[in-house]
Design a protein around this motif. Structure first.
Motif, mmCIF file in Angstrom:
data_model
loop_
_atom_site.group_PDB
_atom_site.id
_atom_site.type_symbol
_atom_site.label_atom_id
_atom_site.label_comp_id
_atom_site.label_asym_id
_atom_site.label_seq_id
_atom_site.Cartn_x
_atom_site.Cartn_y
_atom_site.Cartn_z
ATOM 1 N N VAL A 1 0.839 -1.202 0.000
ATOM 2 C CA VAL A 1 0.000 0.000 0.000
ATOM 3 C C VAL A 1 0.875 1.255 0.000
ATOM 4 O O VAL A 1 0.696 2.164 -0.827
ATOM 5 N N TYR A 2 1.841 1.306 0.931
ATOM 6 C CA TYR A 2 2.684 2.503 1.038
ATOM 7 C C TYR A 2 3.592 2.658 -0.179
ATOM 8 O O TYR A 2 3.867 3.778 -0.617
ATOM 9 N N GLN A 3 4.043 1.530 -0.747
ATOM 10 C CA GLN A 3 4.908 1.622 -1.927
ATOM 11 C C GLN A 3 4.136 2.149 -3.138
ATOM 12 O O GLN A 3 4.661 2.942 -3.927
ATOM 13 N N ILE A 4 2.890 1.710 -3.296
ATOM 14 C CA ILE A 4 2.057 2.221 -4.393
ATOM 15 C C ILE A 4 1.903 3.732 -4.274
ATOM 16 O O ILE A 4 1.989 4.467 -5.273
ATOM 17 N N ILE A 5 1.691 4.215 -3.071
ATOM 18 C CA ILE A 5 1.514 5.656 -2.854
ATOM 19 C C ILE A 5 2.815 6.398 -3.142
ATOM 20 O O ILE A 5 2.810 7.453 -3.804
ATOM 21 N N ALA A 6 3.930 5.859 -2.675
ATOM 22 C CA ALA A 6 5.223 6.492 -2.959
ATOM 23 C C ALA A 6 5.490 6.538 -4.463
ATOM 24 O O ALA A 6 5.973 7.552 -4.997
ATOM 25 N N ASP A 7 5.174 5.460 -5.157
ATOM 26 C CA ASP A 7 5.365 5.432 -6.609
ATOM 27 C C ASP A 7 4.478 6.472 -7.288
ATOM 28 O O ASP A 7 4.894 7.118 -8.259
ATOM 29 N N ALA A 8 3.253 6.630 -6.795
ATOM 30 C CA ALA A 8 2.356 7.638 -7.378
ATOM 31 C C ALA A 8 2.890 9.046 -7.164
ATOM 32 O O ALA A 8 2.665 9.946 -7.990
ATOM 33 N N LEU A 9 3.617 9.240 -6.060
ATOM 34 C CA LEU A 9 4.234 10.542 -5.782
ATOM 35 C C LEU A 9 5.596 10.682 -6.466
ATOM 36 O O LEU A 9 6.195 11.757 -6.434
ATOM 37 N N LEU B 1 -5.659 3.774 -5.426
ATOM 38 C CA LEU B 1 -4.722 4.560 -4.636
ATOM 39 C C LEU B 1 -4.081 5.673 -5.468
ATOM 40 O O LEU B 1 -3.954 6.814 -5.007
ATOM 41 N N ARG B 2 -3.696 5.357 -6.694
ATOM 42 C CA ARG B 2 -3.113 6.395 -7.554
ATOM 43 C C ARG B 2 -4.129 7.499 -7.839
ATOM 44 O O ARG B 2 -3.786 8.683 -7.857
ATOM 45 N N SER B 3 -5.379 7.100 -8.043
ATOM 46 C CA SER B 3 -6.425 8.091 -8.282
ATOM 47 C C SER B 3 -6.598 9.002 -7.072
ATOM 48 O O SER B 3 -6.780 10.219 -7.218
ATOM 49 N N CYS B 4 -6.529 8.436 -5.872
ATOM 50 C CA CYS B 4 -6.640 9.234 -4.650
ATOM 51 C C CYS B 4 -5.506 10.252 -4.545
ATOM 52 O O CYS B 4 -5.721 11.414 -4.218
ATOM 53 N N VAL B 5 -4.277 9.779 -4.791
ATOM 54 C CA VAL B 5 -3.122 10.678 -4.714
ATOM 55 C C VAL B 5 -3.272 11.834 -5.697
ATOM 56 O O VAL B 5 -3.059 13.004 -5.353
ATOM 57 N N GLU B 6 -3.665 11.521 -6.917
ATOM 58 C CA GLU B 6 -3.843 12.565 -7.930
ATOM 59 C C GLU B 6 -4.915 13.565 -7.512
ATOM 60 O O GLU B 6 -4.754 14.782 -7.685
#
Length: 355
Positions: A249-257, A315-320
């Motif tokens: 989960v945290y890695q997906i968010i870091a990658d999105a950032l 998760l990527r959609s949330c970050v965006e």
């Protein structure tokens, strides 16, 4: 159908409201109208009991009242009958007793939103279905939900009150990135720490499994249970079938950032003992436990249902969304300072042990 939703504009319920309207149902929202974005989108006028302007296919009616003001609510309900009443904001049996007084004889189905956190902790089996025992010594919120379920089942058995109990797990929408450890103001503080390259706290070793469910998927399953005679008297969990580790989960968010994840692993017990945040409930009583949900019962009741929003996509959609909407970027200096103290304490402990 004519559907009354108590609340109706939260993370879970807003997606349901939109879907019901798109399908042509008449939706009554019983709330105080304090979350205005949804109301303004669908209802230009805000007079109590005034019909909404026509929205695609469906119709919205706002019943403006505090649900605890029973006299006012009874005035608004005068002459109304519903196919479904759903309460998204009941947390104690006393609140459901109020609902019983207000809606007995007024609805063919009463839906209560419970919680998957009510399941047994610690778990005897990580695979969870509706038959998993309900017991959570760590979290009063969960124990209250268990008491609510017991009260409703007693009403069903003794009075024939047509209840359906729904147990969501970690359900999210684009307005907030779902994470394990965060402060009272949400997840943006953690995104900011990631962007700045600062350590981000992950509970345990990050390898426990967790299930994230997008609100759009939850809404489709939920609507499939409305007016469903086979759901009366039943408890049904609604989750995705996909499970991820917290590291993923945290890695997906870091990658999105587009940043490197600087993870600091800390035991859930230490996090609870070192803060005023309710990590005993939210971690020890929920997120620190590996959970894999068996949704066979839901799929029997709603044939053809499957969750379609993959966790990495959601998760990527949330970050965006959060990064492009300043109103979602809530600074949390208190939580940020606590994170720094935990980081300092862990580093000091390592130095002390090494000598």
């Amino acid at each position: 159908m004519k559907i009354c939703m108590i609340g109706g504009t939260g993370t879970i319920s807003m997606a349901i409201s939109r879907l019901l309207l798109s399908q042509g149902h008449t939706l009554y929202l019983l709330n105080r109208g304090q979350r205005s974005r949804f109301m303004e989108e669908y209802m230009p006028t805000q007079d109590s009991r005034q019909s909404a302007s026509l929205v695609p296919a469906g119709r919205l009616v706002w019943l403006k009242a505090d649900i605890n003001n029973e006299e006012k609510v009874l005035e608004l309900l005068d002459g109304l009958q519903f196919d479904v009443v759903a309460d998204f904001i009941a947390f104690t049996p006393e609140q459901l007793m109020r609902d019983w007084r207000l809606f007995q004889g007024r609805t063919r189905q009463f839906v209560f939103i419970s919680s998957a956190s009510a399941y047994q902790k610690p778990l005897s089996d990580y695979r969870i279905n509706e038959g998993t025992p309900l017991s959570n010594p760590y979290w009063e919120y969960s124990r209250n939900k268990i008491a609510c379920e017991a009260y409703l089942m007693e009403l069903y058995r003794k009075e024939g009150f047509p209840i359906t109990i729904i147990r969501p797990s970690h359900t999210y929408d684009q307005r907030s990135v779902p994470l394990g450890v965060h402060g009272h103001l949400g997840s943006y503080a953690i995104l900011k720490r990631m962007q700045e390259g600062r350590p981000v706290i992950i509970h345990g070793d990050g390898t426990s499994l967790w299930t994230l469910t997008h609100s759009s998927d939850f809404a489709r399953a939920f609507v499939g249970l409305l007016g469903n005679i086979h759901a009366i008297g039943e408890a049904v969990q609604i989750t995705s079938d996909e499970s991820l580790t917290w590291n993923q989960v945290y890695q997906i968010i870091a990658d999105a950032l587009n940043v490197k994840l600087n993870a600091l692993y800390v035991s859930s017990q230490f996090l609870d003992a070192s803060s005023d945040y309710d990590f005993a409930g939210s971690l020890l009583g929920d997120k620190a436990n590996t959970v894999v949900f068996d949704n066979a019962k839901l799929k029997r009741l709603v044939p053809g249902f499957t969750a379609t929003v993959r966790a990495d996509q959601g998760l990527r959609s949330c970050v965006e969304y959060v990064l492009s909407h300043p109103e979602c970027q809530k600074e949390d200096p208190e939580f940020d300072a606590w994170c720094d103290r935990v980081v300092g304490a862990m580093e000091a402990a390592v130095r002390s042990v090494k000598g």
